[in-house]
Scaffold this active site. Structure first.
Site, mmCIF file in Angstrom:
data_model
loop_
_atom_site.group_PDB
_atom_site.id
_atom_site.type_symbol
_atom_site.label_atom_id
_atom_site.label_comp_id
_atom_site.label_asym_id
_atom_site.label_seq_id
_atom_site.Cartn_x
_atom_site.Cartn_y
_atom_site.Cartn_z
ATOM 1 N N GLU A 136 0.852 -1.188 0.000
ATOM 2 C CA GLU A 136 0.000 0.000 0.000
ATOM 3 C C GLU A 136 0.896 1.249 0.000
ATOM 4 O O GLU A 136 2.107 1.139 -0.046
ATOM 5 C CB GLU A 136 -0.944 -0.039 1.207
ATOM 6 C CG GLU A 136 -1.929 -1.214 1.076
ATOM 7 C CD GLU A 136 -3.188 -1.052 1.921
ATOM 8 O OE1 GLU A 136 -3.625 0.086 2.147
ATOM 9 O OE2 GLU A 136 -3.739 -2.079 2.342
ATOM 10 N N LYS B 78 0.184 4.678 -5.799
ATOM 11 C CA LYS B 78 1.114 3.567 -5.650
ATOM 12 C C LYS B 78 2.007 3.384 -6.881
ATOM 13 O O LYS B 78 2.643 2.353 -7.045
ATOM 14 C CB LYS B 78 0.336 2.278 -5.337
ATOM 15 C CG LYS B 78 -0.350 2.378 -3.976
ATOM 16 C CD LYS B 78 -0.840 1.058 -3.471
ATOM 17 C CE LYS B 78 -2.122 0.640 -4.135
ATOM 18 N NZ LYS B 78 -2.651 -0.611 -3.576
ATOM 19 N N ARG C 130 -13.824 -7.270 -0.358
ATOM 20 C CA ARG C 130 -12.751 -7.214 0.626
ATOM 21 C C ARG C 130 -13.303 -7.419 2.033
ATOM 22 O O ARG C 130 -14.300 -6.805 2.418
ATOM 23 C CB ARG C 130 -12.016 -5.866 0.568
ATOM 24 C CG ARG C 130 -11.509 -5.494 -0.811
ATOM 25 C CD ARG C 130 -10.550 -6.516 -1.404
ATOM 26 N NE ARG C 130 -9.346 -6.698 -0.629
ATOM 27 C CZ ARG C 130 -8.227 -6.001 -0.798
ATOM 28 N NH1 ARG C 130 -8.155 -5.076 -1.705
ATOM 29 N NH2 ARG C 130 -7.170 -6.241 -0.052
#
Ligand SMILES: [Zn+2]
Length: 299
Positions: free
Chosen positions: A3, A68, A289
């Protein structure tokens, strides 16, 4: 999956080690990784040639991060865009073993052996070697021969603001959430408003700000958004400082491990007690998730 804090730490480590170094040679073993983005990619040998020839003799001038993405810039104006996706990793090793930088997805074998079976791109530098390793090969490394060709790709047009940038203000967050009817956790994770909150940091910031992750984003009151805003900044800043959340194998330049994982309050703790009120933490699924929260203190 790495992350934002892990990618930022990798950036910092590489910046200290490879900026001003020259690439003496490049070897691409998996053409797919340099042939484009997306899950369906056709290995392109022409792209491999461009990549290897275009980057040889280039000198690193700067390494930037946007969400990212890692953006390697060279003195000549050439650009290398890298996304680690699920399982990408960089390892830099000094030629005399004086220093080693490992960052991104933790890959156990890379601790002992480098290069290894997951090494798909190797950059030989004047003082050492930089290896790109990837176990599942969803990552990509894209070469651009100039800043202009890189800019025309408009890679970041759907990305929200960086959480630690000056533009990310409470007012901005209040205005942005008003228009979103999706669940707050999903809205935070989709990166359109603010970048850097994946599954871990979305769960942690919502817990800290006492907001139930299933609430529609547009239902949040200003006072709640203020708590959320402060939590995002505090948690991201803290996670970067301690080196991210990856488990034990993640190492910083100084060999310390990424240890924000020790500070997780709810992420991955669905069977444990809430550290605030002692009730059992709940588990639900939001956009595939696993989401952990306390239904007693997150309203
Ligand atoms: Zn609680």
């Amino acid at each position: 999956m790495p992350e934002l804090p892990e990618v930022e730490n990798l950036r910092l480590g590489l910046e200290r080690s490879i900026v001003l170094q020259k690439i003496m040679g490049v070897k691409v073993l998996k053409p797919k990784l340099v042939s484009g983005k997306g899950t369906i990619r056709i290995a392109d040998t022409k792209k491999v040639k461009e990549f290897e020839n275009g980057l040889t003799n280039e000198i690193f001038s700067k390494i930037e991060r946007r969400a990212k993405n890692l953006i390697f810039r060279f003195k000549s104006g050439k650009v290398l865009l890298v996304h680690l996706k699920m399982s990408g990793q960089f390892v830099y090793k000094h030629k005399n073993n004086e220093e080693k930088v490992i960052g991104g997805h933790p890959i156990e074998i890379s601790e002992k052996e480098i290069p290894n079976k997951h090494t798909h791109v190797t950059f030989k530098l004047n003082n050492g070697s930089l290896y790109y390793n990837d176990t599942r090969m969803f990552g990509y490394l894209l070469y651009y021969d100039s800043e202009k060709t890189f800019d025309t790709g408009r890679h970041f047009e759907f990305l929200g603001l960086e959480p630690l940038s000056k533009k990310f203000t409470l007012k901005y967050l209040v205005e942005s959430l008003k228009k979103k009817n999706g669940k707050i956790k999903a809205v935070l994770m989709n990166q359109e408003i603010v970048t850097g909150l994946g599954n871990i940091y979305a769960d942690e910031t919502l817990f800290e700000s006492k907001i139930n992750p299933t609430r529609p984003a547009s239902s949040l009151k200003k006072e709640e958004i203020k708590l959320l805003y402060n939590a995002i900044i505090r948690i991201i800043r803290r996670a970067i400082k301690v080196g991210g959340s990856s488990v034990a194998t993640y190492k910083l330049l100084d060999e310390s491990t990424g240890n924000y994982a020790r500070e997780h309050k709810v992420y991955g703790k669905s069977k444990e007690k809430c550290p605030r009120c002692d009730e059992a933490l709940q588990k639900t699924v939001i956009q595939t998730r696993t989401t952990v929260f306390c239904s007693n203190c997150q309203k």
